[in-house]
Design a protein around this motif. Structure first.
Motif, PDB file in Angstrom:
ATOM      1  N   ARG A 149       2.554   8.949  11.602  1.00 14.09           N
ATOM      2  CA  ARG A 149       2.878   8.035  12.709  1.00 14.09           C
ATOM      3  C   ARG A 149       2.031   6.756  12.667  1.00 14.09           C
ATOM      4  O   ARG A 149       2.553   5.650  12.796  1.00 14.09           O
ATOM      5  N   TYR A 197       3.155   4.467   9.828  1.00 14.39           N
ATOM      6  CA  TYR A 197       4.453   3.849  10.103  1.00 14.39           C
ATOM      7  C   TYR A 197       4.297   2.727  11.129  1.00 14.39           C
ATOM      8  O   TYR A 197       4.926   1.672  11.016  1.00 14.39           O
ATOM      9  N   LYS A 198       3.453   2.955  12.146  1.00 13.07           N
ATOM     10  CA  LYS A 198       3.227   1.923  13.153  1.00 13.07           C
ATOM     11  C   LYS A 198       2.576   0.701  12.523  1.00 13.07           C
ATOM     12  O   LYS A 198       2.998  -0.430  12.744  1.00 13.07           O
ATOM     13  N   LYS A 199       1.523   0.926  11.742  1.00 10.67           N
ATOM     14  CA  LYS A 199       0.805  -0.184  11.101  1.00 10.67           C
ATOM     15  C   LYS A 199       1.749  -0.991  10.214  1.00 10.67           C
ATOM     16  O   LYS A 199       1.785  -2.223  10.291  1.00 10.67           O
ATOM     17  N   GLY A 240       5.067  -1.066  10.267  1.00  7.92           N
ATOM     18  CA  GLY A 240       6.102  -1.691  11.082  1.00  7.92           C
ATOM     19  C   GLY A 240       5.600  -2.926  11.793  1.00  7.92           C
ATOM     20  O   GLY A 240       6.284  -3.963  11.828  1.00  7.92           O
ATOM     21  N   ASP A 241       4.399  -2.857  12.365  1.00  8.74           N
ATOM     22  CA  ASP A 241       3.811  -4.015  13.035  1.00  8.74           C
ATOM     23  C   ASP A 241       3.599  -5.161  12.047  1.00  8.74           C
ATOM     24  O   ASP A 241       3.900  -6.315  12.345  1.00  8.74           O
ATOM     25  N   LYS A 242       3.092  -4.842  10.887  1.00  7.09           N
ATOM     26  CA  LYS A 242       2.812  -5.859   9.864  1.00  7.09           C
ATOM     27  C   LYS A 242       4.100  -6.533   9.381  1.00  7.09           C
ATOM     28  O   LYS A 242       4.135  -7.734   9.151  1.00  7.09           O
ATOM     29  N   GLY A 275       7.164  -6.412  10.969  1.00  8.52           N
ATOM     30  CA  GLY A 275       8.126  -6.745  12.012  1.00  8.52           C
ATOM     31  C   GLY A 275       9.360  -5.863  11.965  1.00  8.52           C
ATOM     32  O   GLY A 275      10.476  -6.321  12.223  1.00  8.52           O
ATOM     33  N   ASP A 315      10.965  -1.891  13.102  1.00  9.16           N
ATOM     34  CA  ASP A 315      10.771  -0.729  13.974  1.00  9.16           C
ATOM     35  C   ASP A 315      10.747   0.543  13.140  1.00  9.16           C
ATOM     36  O   ASP A 315      11.724   1.288  13.082  1.00  9.16           O
ATOM     37  N   LEU A 366       8.613   3.051  13.682  1.00  9.68           N
ATOM     38  CA  LEU A 366       8.378   4.216  14.537  1.00  9.68           C
ATOM     39  C   LEU A 366       9.697   4.770  15.044  1.00  9.68           C
ATOM     40  O   LEU A 366       9.916   5.980  15.031  1.00  9.68           O
ATOM     41  N   TRP A 415      -4.144  -0.091   2.448  1.00  8.38           N
ATOM     42  CA  TRP A 415      -3.594   0.750   3.522  1.00  8.38           C
ATOM     43  C   TRP A 415      -3.671   2.243   3.217  1.00  8.38           C
ATOM     44  O   TRP A 415      -3.775   3.056   4.123  1.00  8.38           O
TER      45      TRP A 415
END
Length: 193
Positions: free
Chosen positions: A109, A112-114, A116-118, A120, A122, A124, A148
């Motif tokens: 999780r 995937y968040k990191k 996705g944020d990097k 742009g 989704d 998650l 990473w």
């Protein structure tokens, strides 16, 4: 810019047994196109290593893959386990939902968040997007460049005086298969130059 005609001719002979299918070409094209964007520098040894990593991790398909295993296999990633906690998994089912995907196995999780944020995206809400060629490519480039996966970065193994294809494996997975991947990287580098 990479001379793709020469490159494909060389790798077809040295790494792919004389033939490439359309999926392999598409995967390699995506990786080379990202490199040719100019965002990642000009050290072809780094590109060779990323191609070699993809070649190894994706069983020569040059396409993003999904980590395989029965439901019980992914229980090791569930919240409450040491691995699950390390991966930032917080909800029942996160182990299977955020299993490894991509050219390099983005897992958990928090990762995937990191990513996705990097990027742009989704990831998650839609972790399967990590299998889309442009996203898988961006994850590999950013992840290997910025550390990473294990905290190790390409720049630690490739600089003006050093090209350490063997220890660069630490960027992804300790020293697992490091000598084999180093040999692939050397062949990719020969084709690139």
């Amino acid at each position: 810019m990479i001379d793709k005609g020469k490159f494909f001719q060389d790798v077809r002979a040295s790494l792919f047994g004389g033939a490439l299918n359309q999926q392999q070409v598409a995967g390699i094209d995506a990786i080379i196109d990202e490199w040719d964007s100019g965002k990642w520098g000009d050290d072809a040894r780094k590109l060779a290593y990323m191609l070699a990593t993809t070649y190894h991790e994706c069983a020569r398909t040059m396409q993003p893959i999904t980590e395989l295993g029965a439901a019980a296999y992914f229980s090791k990633y569930e919240p409450g386990t040491a691995i699950g906690k390390n991966l930032g998994n917080t909800q029942k089912g996160d182990g299977a939902k955020y299993k490894g995907r991509g050219f390099v196995q983005l897992t958990g999780r928090a990762n995937y968040k990191k990513a996705g944020d990097k990027l742009g995206a989704d990831l998650l809400g839609h972790p399967e997007k990590a299998l889309e060629l442009p996203i898988a490519t961006a994850i590999m480039f950013a992840g290997m460049s910025e550390g990473w996966f294990t905290g190790k970065k390409l720049s630690q193994y490739f600089n003006d005086t050093t090209a350490d294809y063997v220890n660069a494996r630490r960027i992804i997975n300790g020293t697992d298969c490091c000598n084999r991947i180093a040999k692939y990287a050397e062949k990719f580098h020969e084709a690139l130059t």
